[in-house]
Design an enzyme around this catalytic site. Sequence first.
Site, PDB file in Angstrom:
ATOM      1  N   CYS A 396       0.830  -1.204   0.000  1.00  0.00           N
ATOM      2  CA  CYS A 396       0.000   0.000   0.000  1.00  0.00           C
ATOM      3  C   CYS A 396       0.870   1.263   0.000  1.00  0.00           C
ATOM      4  O   CYS A 396       1.378   1.648  -1.042  1.00  0.00           O
ATOM      5  CB  CYS A 396      -0.985  -0.040   1.170  1.00  0.00           C
ATOM      6  N   HIS A 527      -3.628  -4.835   0.305  1.00  0.00           N
ATOM      7  CA  HIS A 527      -2.967  -5.451   1.472  1.00  0.00           C
ATOM      8  C   HIS A 527      -3.048  -6.973   1.370  1.00  0.00           C
ATOM      9  O   HIS A 527      -3.992  -7.575   1.901  1.00  0.00           O
ATOM     10  CB  HIS A 527      -3.647  -4.991   2.759  1.00  0.00           C
ATOM     11  N   GLU A 529      -1.514  -9.103   2.951  1.00  0.00           N
ATOM     12  CA  GLU A 529      -1.345  -9.756   4.255  1.00  0.00           C
ATOM     13  C   GLU A 529      -2.672 -10.184   4.885  1.00  0.00           C
ATOM     14  O   GLU A 529      -2.709 -11.086   5.716  1.00  0.00           O
ATOM     15  CB  GLU A 529      -0.582  -8.833   5.223  1.00  0.00           C
TER      16      GLU A 529
HETATM   17  N1  GLN Z   1      -1.816   6.634   2.965  1.00  0.00           N
HETATM   18  C1  GLN Z   1      -2.002   5.922   1.750  1.00  0.00           C
HETATM   19  C2  GLN Z   1      -3.392   6.105   1.160  1.00  0.00           C
HETATM   20  O1  GLN Z   1      -4.293   6.529   1.847  1.00  0.00           O
HETATM   21  C3  GLN Z   1      -1.725   4.452   1.942  1.00  0.00           C
HETATM   22  C4  GLN Z   1      -2.711   3.777   2.833  1.00  0.00           C
HETATM   23  C5  GLN Z   1      -2.207   2.464   3.393  1.00  0.00           C
HETATM   24  O2  GLN Z   1      -1.030   2.174   3.377  1.00  0.00           O
HETATM   25  N2  GLN Z   1      -3.105   1.672   3.920  1.00  0.00           N
HETATM   26  O3  GLN Z   1      -3.596   5.841   0.006  1.00  0.00           O
END
Ligand code: GLN
Length: 553
Positions: A396, A527, A529
């Site tokens: 992410c 994600h 994970e």
């Molecule tokens: N801050 C970034 C976004 O909002 C990544 C979010 C995250 O890593 N879950 O897109």
Amino acid sequence: MATRNLKKKTATKYIFVVGGVMSGVGKGVATSSIGLILQSKGYAVTALKIDPYINVDAGTMNPTEHGEVFVLRDGYETDQDMGNYERFMGLELSRDHYMTTGLVYKTVIEKERNLEYEGRCVEVVPHIPQEVIRRIKKAARTSNADIAIIEIGGTVGEYQNILFLEAARIMKLEHSADVFFVLVSYLPIPSKIGEMKTKPTQYAVRTLNGTGIQPDFIVARSDRPLDEKRKEKLAVNCNIRKEDVISAPDVESIYDVPLNFEQDDLGNRLLKKLGLKAKKHDLSVWEKRVFKNRKSTETVRIGVVGKYFKTGDYVFSDAYISVIEALKHAACEIGRKIELDWVDSADFEADPKRLESLRQYQGILVPGGFGGRGIEGIISAIRFCREEKIPYFGLCYGMQLMVIEYARSVMKLPNAHTKEVNSDTPYPVIDILPEQVEKLRKKNFGATMRLGHYAAKLKSGTIARDAYKVDSVLERHRHRYEVNPEYIKQIEAAGLVFSATSPDGILMEIAELPKKQHPFFLGTQFHPEFQSSLIKPHPLFVAFLKAAVRTIG
Ligand code: GLN
């Protein structure tokens, strides 16, 4: 009539899991392990988590305080224990399986405003417990479960969870043959005394009794196994049979816990109490993986680079629990154990020479995150990995920062950035998702990110496609920003490959460098994970660790 021939389904059984003495003793793992054991005996099991916070969901809770926000398939932002349930029991849970105090009150207040209480006075008791009970029964019904396990957060004796205990007490009163209680407690061994003490647990049981609840089982957590003497003491003082005190000593891996419980024959004892018989005994798939896990002695060294790892003098790794578990699953798959280090990116900002320390790792992972703190340090770590050919995996934010690093160093776009951190950047290679603009302007932060599972289609001939071995996958998301569509052509022309996109091709889901250029330099907008388990390790985590051991010995 057809219905008359239908075999009556036995009533759903409910097992409440509550905590005694202190938090953090593994109630979630105990709940998950009990669930897995009951599944192995042939029953359909589901699980619910009750969190006694006013927050309506976990999405607004700070992970450094509360731990990871676990995102369900339907996009609900929940507690990390939900991840344990899914990983142990192989379930995909929905929003019906998680509730907070805030959510329960919100529902009751909304019903009151809609005149659903028909003008009656709406009171904390009985209306709040009634709403809790309605939710528990609904979750059990919609998941067609024989047995529903409900974990009540916090410990007995707190104000916060009292109305949930009240709901459980009422359920027991109404369905006395179908509702059961497990107390997960802690037995300290004070170093100066050198003896395992049962008194705190005795008090916990007494406090629980004060709410009208008698535990059916005590799962006794401690450094060491319980001896007979301790079991007897608990039995006498807690009004419980000795056999119903289950020893739960610390174990090397949480995945050993179900096997340990089974050594005390917990599954059959539970079933007996529930008035059920085991239909089968089959923990073999689990056992096989656990034995494989135990056998592996060689390690793979991974550095997790990020910020806010510390709470006081301690590393608060709960904020990344699914990442840690996914690494363990993948390590088990390749016959190794994970050796994990938390690397604070602020160190690289203070002294860039410290980047050299990254050479001690076989792979670097940057997990998800928000905001600007520690970001420049992470970007320089990513650059180091790219240039020095150290396997890199970004999740992410870890993918977005990888794109920023590439734009700055390779595409020579100085100060390229994400608009999240620098809204005036001349090169916003990461920009806000169009549908997010209005939400942020209105300060509408709760449950408004791009959440939950979405499809991603994979490009053939890429590392990602080779790892997944399918053309399309569903992965879970939690973000407000994305790779700016206006820069995609330029980024690709500079050599970074977008190996997965949304089905319409608009949103970039995976970025990677071709194998010829780098052993593994890959980031995901989602994600991965959240969908890994010991039984089914996530293919990208496995590919990352394979690259790590192949590249750096
Ligand atoms: N801050 C970034 C976004 O909002 C990544 C979010 C995250 O890593 N879950 O897109």
